[in-house]
Design an enzyme around this catalytic site. Sequence first.
Site, PDB file in Angstrom:
ATOM      1  N   GLU A  74      24.962  -0.116  22.164  1.00 14.55           N
ATOM      2  CA  GLU A  74      23.546  -0.200  22.541  1.00 14.55           C
ATOM      3  C   GLU A  74      23.374   0.222  24.002  1.00 14.55           C
ATOM      4  O   GLU A  74      22.360   0.794  24.370  1.00 14.55           O
ATOM      5  CB  GLU A  74      23.046  -1.649  22.348  1.00 14.55           C
ATOM      6  CG  GLU A  74      21.588  -1.859  22.725  1.00 14.55           C
ATOM      7  CD  GLU A  74      21.081  -3.273  22.428  1.00 14.55           C
ATOM      8  OE1 GLU A  74      21.913  -4.131  22.057  1.00 14.55           O
ATOM      9  OE2 GLU A  74      19.878  -3.510  22.557  1.00 14.55           O
TER      10      GLU A  74
ATOM     11  N   ASP B   4      14.768  -6.590  15.334  1.00 15.37           N
ATOM     12  CA  ASP B   4      15.706  -7.048  16.352  1.00 15.37           C
ATOM     13  C   ASP B   4      15.122  -8.104  17.293  1.00 15.37           C
ATOM     14  O   ASP B   4      15.080  -9.276  16.961  1.00 15.37           O
ATOM     15  CB  ASP B   4      16.245  -5.828  17.127  1.00 15.37           C
ATOM     16  CG  ASP B   4      17.394  -6.159  18.070  1.00 15.37           C
ATOM     17  OD1 ASP B   4      17.904  -7.287  18.008  1.00 15.37           O
ATOM     18  OD2 ASP B   4      17.779  -5.294  18.875  1.00 15.37           O
TER      19      ASP B   4
ATOM     20  N   HIS C 226      21.985  -0.320  16.203  1.00 12.47           N
ATOM     21  CA  HIS C 226      21.616   0.506  17.359  1.00 12.47           C
ATOM     22  C   HIS C 226      22.323   1.869  17.292  1.00 12.47           C
ATOM     23  O   HIS C 226      21.684   2.878  17.150  1.00 12.47           O
ATOM     24  CB  HIS C 226      21.894  -0.170  18.712  1.00 12.47           C
ATOM     25  CG  HIS C 226      21.188  -1.466  18.880  1.00 12.47           C
ATOM     26  ND1 HIS C 226      19.824  -1.584  18.824  1.00 12.47           N
ATOM     27  CD2 HIS C 226      21.666  -2.732  19.072  1.00 12.47           C
ATOM     28  CE1 HIS C 226      19.479  -2.847  18.987  1.00 12.47           C
ATOM     29  NE2 HIS C 226      20.572  -3.573  19.133  1.00 12.47           N
TER      30      HIS C 226
ATOM     31  N   HIS D  61      29.671  -9.809  16.544  1.00 13.71           N
ATOM     32  CA  HIS D  61      28.514  -9.694  17.437  1.00 13.71           C
ATOM     33  C   HIS D  61      28.498  -8.337  18.127  1.00 13.71           C
ATOM     34  O   HIS D  61      27.505  -7.624  18.109  1.00 13.71           O
ATOM     35  CB  HIS D  61      28.468 -10.826  18.475  1.00 13.71           C
ATOM     36  CG  HIS D  61      27.289 -10.664  19.393  1.00 13.71           C
ATOM     37  ND1 HIS D  61      27.331  -9.838  20.502  1.00 13.71           N
ATOM     38  CD2 HIS D  61      26.029 -11.159  19.343  1.00 13.71           C
ATOM     39  CE1 HIS D  61      26.138  -9.842  21.092  1.00 13.71           C
ATOM     40  NE2 HIS D  61      25.334 -10.641  20.406  1.00 13.71           N
TER      41      HIS D  61
HETATM   42 ZN   LIG Z   1      20.385  -7.425  17.853  1.00 10.37          ZN
END
Ligand SMILES: [Zn+2]
Length: 446
Positions: free
Chosen positions: A235, A320, A269, A205
Site C-alpha cells: 500500500e 476499507d 491495495h 495483516h
Molecule cells: Zn485495510
Amino acid sequence: VSASGSWWCELAWLGGERAEAGVLVRAEAGLITSVEAGHASAPDGASALRGLVLPGFANAHSHAFHRALRGHTHRGGGSFWSWRETMYEVAGSLDPESYFDLARATFAEMALAGITAVGEFHYLHHGAGGTPYSDPNAMGEAVIAAASEAGIRITLLDACYRHGGVGEPATGVQQRFCDPSAEAWAERVEAISERPGLTIGTAIHSIRAVDPDAAALVCAWAAGRGCPLHAHVSEQRAENEACREAYGASPVEVLAEAGALGERFTAVHATHLTEADVSLLGSSRSCCCLCPTTERDLADGIGPASRLLAAGSPLSLGSDSQAVIDMLEEARAVELDERLASGLRGTHDAPSLLRAATSAGHACIGDPRAGAIKTGARADLVSVRIDGVAGAGSTADSALDSAVFAASSADVETVVRDGETIVSEGRHRKIDVAAELTRSIGTIFQ
Ligand SMILES: [Zn+2]
C-alpha cells in the site's frame, strides 16, 4: 433467513453490455430459480423493483471500526502514517460492546449502499496490552453479531498480526492486534471457525506485521481449510523498502515464498508493484482488491488495475477505511483514476467494473454463488434509481453507464439479500442508521 419470492425488475443487468428490460426473477430458499426478460409489467404477486437492478455488491475489504474516523482525520494534512495514529486511538477505545454498536451501524450503512456481503478484515482481537478477553474471540463475535443484525452476510477474515513493523515489536495499541504466536493465532481461529454457519477466512495483516515464518503458518492453515486468505500488500512505498531491506524481496515475493498466492488469495491495495509482482499475482490468478476511495484519502497512490487484469488477476473492491461507503464510487474510481494517470479513457467499461463490485468480490471472500442475477445464484438484488436527479435523462440503453459513472449509494432504493428485503425505499428495515452511527461514534469522540 433465506426467503422465497418473485421480483419484476424494470431494468436488470444480467452480465451483458447493456441492461435488459422487464426481467422477472424468481427465488426459492434464497436462491434464484429462474430469470426471464421481456415481461412488460409486473405479474401478479411479484414485487416491482423500479430503476436498474444489479446483483448485491460485495465489500471485499472492510475494517468496520474505521467508520468512526470519517471526518475526524482530514484536517492538518499528514500521511498514511499520521492517519494511522488517529486510527489507533479509536482502536484503543473499543471493547466488545462498543465495537458491536459501531459495527452494527456501519454494516447497516453498507446495507443501505446495496452491499449484501462484507469481507471483514478483522485484527482488533484483544483487550488493553494484548490481554485476551474471557472469550478470546469476543471481538470477532461482536462483528459477526453486528453483521447479522444489519442483515448482511459476513466473511470473518481473521488477521494474524505479530509485529509493529518489519523486525520491530508491537507497541501500544498494536498489542491488542497480536496473538502471542502464530500457533496461538491458529488455535484462536480454529475455535471461532467451528461456529455454525460462519464463513471463516484468514488474513496476514501485512509483511510489516507478520514475519515470513508466521505468514507460512497462516498460509498452511488457510490451505488446509480451503478458505480465503487476504493480505495488505504494498500500500505504501515505505513498506516495500523495509521489506526489501529485511528480506531482499518485495512483499509479493515474500508472500509467494510463504505459499500465499493462488485463487484463494487476495492482495489488498496492490498499489506499488514491480512488473515481477504483477506477473506473480496474475499468473497465480490471485485476486487484487482495490480500495480507491481509501487509497486517494490516504495519498497511497494508484494501483496498476489494467496491468493486473491483463496478467490474469480478477479485481475486487473494498471500502476499507470507510472514508465513504459507496461501491459505485469505488467501481468508477478504478477507471477514473486510471484516466488521470494515463491520459486515456475507457480501459474499464461498466460491466467490467460491476463484475469487480459483485461476482469477483463475492468469490474472493469465499462465496462464488453470489454476485450474479442468474439461476442458481443467491437472490441478492439491488435496485438503483435512474429517475432521481443523478440518473434522470438516462434510457434503457444508457442506464448501466449512468449508474456506474454517476449514481451513488444515495440512489439505492431496495436491497434484497438471500431473498429477504433488508432495505426498502432507501431505508433500512430494522435500524435507524444515521441515529445509530451518531450514537456509537459519539461515545468515542466525547
Ligand atoms: Zn485495510
